[in-house]
Design an enzyme around this catalytic site. Sequence first.
Site, PDB file in Angstrom:
ATOM      1  N   ALA A  40     -31.394  -5.203 -22.414  1.00 17.39           N
ATOM      2  CA  ALA A  40     -30.597  -4.535 -23.444  1.00 17.39           C
ATOM      3  C   ALA A  40     -29.227  -5.187 -23.472  1.00 17.39           C
ATOM      4  CB  ALA A  40     -30.464  -3.049 -23.122  1.00 17.39           C
ATOM      5  N   VAL A 129     -20.551  -3.944  -3.485  1.00 13.26           N
ATOM      6  CA  VAL A 129     -19.426  -4.167  -2.557  1.00 13.26           C
ATOM      7  C   VAL A 129     -19.330  -5.646  -2.202  1.00 13.26           C
ATOM      8  CG1 VAL A 129     -18.416  -3.584  -0.317  1.00 13.26           C
ATOM      9  CG2 VAL A 129     -19.743  -1.870  -1.554  1.00 13.26           C
ATOM     10  N   LYS A 202     -15.364   0.859  -3.181  1.00 13.22           N
ATOM     11  CA  LYS A 202     -16.127   0.007  -2.262  1.00 13.22           C
ATOM     12  C   LYS A 202     -16.014   0.507  -0.825  1.00 13.22           C
ATOM     13  CE  LYS A 202     -15.479  -3.986  -5.310  1.00 13.22           C
ATOM     14  NZ  LYS A 202     -14.511  -5.034  -5.682  1.00 13.22           N
TER      15      LYS A 202
HETATM   16  N1  HSE Z   1     -12.443  -6.383 -10.142  1.00 10.08           N
HETATM   17  C1  HSE Z   1     -13.228  -6.620  -8.977  1.00 10.08           C
HETATM   18  C2  HSE Z   1     -12.408  -7.501  -8.031  1.00 10.08           C
HETATM   19  C3  HSE Z   1     -14.521  -7.297  -9.368  1.00 10.08           C
HETATM   20  O1  HSE Z   1     -11.387  -8.062  -8.474  1.00 10.08           O
HETATM   21  O2  HSE Z   1     -12.747  -7.608  -6.870  1.00 10.08           O
HETATM   22  C4  HSE Z   1     -15.575  -7.293  -8.281  1.00 10.08           C
HETATM   23  O3  HSE Z   1     -15.939  -6.000  -7.863  1.00 10.08           O
END
Ligand code: HSE
Length: 425
Positions: A40, A129, A202
């Site tokens: 999609a 993560v 994370k």
């Molecule tokens: N915006 C996130 C970073 C992307 O800069 O680590 C990866 O999760």
Amino acid sequence: MNIGILGLGTVGGGVVNVINKNTKEIERRTGSQLNITHAAIKNLNEKTICPTDNINLTEDAFEVVNNKDIDVILELIGGIDFAKKLVETAIKNGKHVITANKALIATHGNELLSLAKKHNTHLLFEASVAGGIPILKSLEQGLGANKIELIAGIINGTGNFILTEMRNKGRDFADVLKEAQELGYAEADPTYDVEGVDAAHKLAILSSMAFGCKLELDQVSTIGISQIEGEDVSYADELGYSIKHLGIAKKINGQIEMRVHPTLIPKKRLIANVDGVMNAVLIKGNAVGNTLYYGAGAGSDATASAVIADLLDLVNGTVNDGTLGWKELIEFTTIETGSVESIFYLRLIATDKPGVLANITSTLADHNISIEAVVQKQIDSLNNAHIAIITNKVKTAEITDAIKQIQQHEFIKDSVKLIHVETLE
Ligand code: HSE
């Protein structure tokens, strides 16, 4: 297994490209082909970064999650509410789901994992993560024999890129952030990167996998990097430290502490030298000691590598059938922010006159805080002294209280800056 992908953007497109690139190796590992049948996408007229010749495309993501011939859904559209509806529908339809969506897992992971269990399907999220670093599989498998004592990670590439450019090139915060957005590192809402929300998502996932407890995003205390100024970066450097935006989780006497904040780390530590958009996670286990994992935390092929690793587990039947890698989860309490013990860096701007430093140090002494290092770097044109102090290990409540008192003096000219220091020994 027939695979349906939701989203053929940076990550989804990367998955197709990596599968195409490594078809033979994947076949040798699994004994079968990964068959992407449907995808999609937002707009059928928009060009994708991957070939789509053998994929049935649609703009209706529900068409994919409701398709009876599809066994696995890769949710790679990001965001929370719409992604959650799609994942729930896929699970209720008996499909396995793989996602790179840290916001979704950190916010709704507990209920989605229960739902998956109820429907006898798997919900996997290695790519959520530290991008391409197989950190969740390392916690679950390679480190499975350990009690995890500490996690300290640079888990947001954008924040690390900003701090690195500020230190190496003396660049302005806003200017570097703009470049990070242009390079596609930043979240759709860049405050998620800068204010530590992305890192908190994370860290919540890492902690649950490490300690075997439910996801508790609201227990992560979070401070971003927007208050870090060039002066702090150069003071830190002079004192022998690098400033990194760290996610830290510790288990102390059965209690867990989870925090995301800028941190001074001694320059001699490996993790202090992880620069640019790279990620690194230090994990200390009670058997193995310190281990360090380094790699690309974002990017098309790197994140795809982690998504496909989950696919291989599904195809090979090597998925842990517990929850978050554990057969039994435990309840835990979080250490209150005030009771968290840390070394601190303080930066003060004060009128340059006799007795000022004595006054500051005596307030610190009243709170049982001793000074490990102090620098008075410059007197500015307004006759102000700029002072940086490194303390010993103290309770956060003590230092906060001491700063409140120091701040009240008329000789203090600006807000006192307070940053955590971690020696990571
Ligand atoms: N915006 C996130 C970073 C992307 O800069 O680590 C990866 O999760």
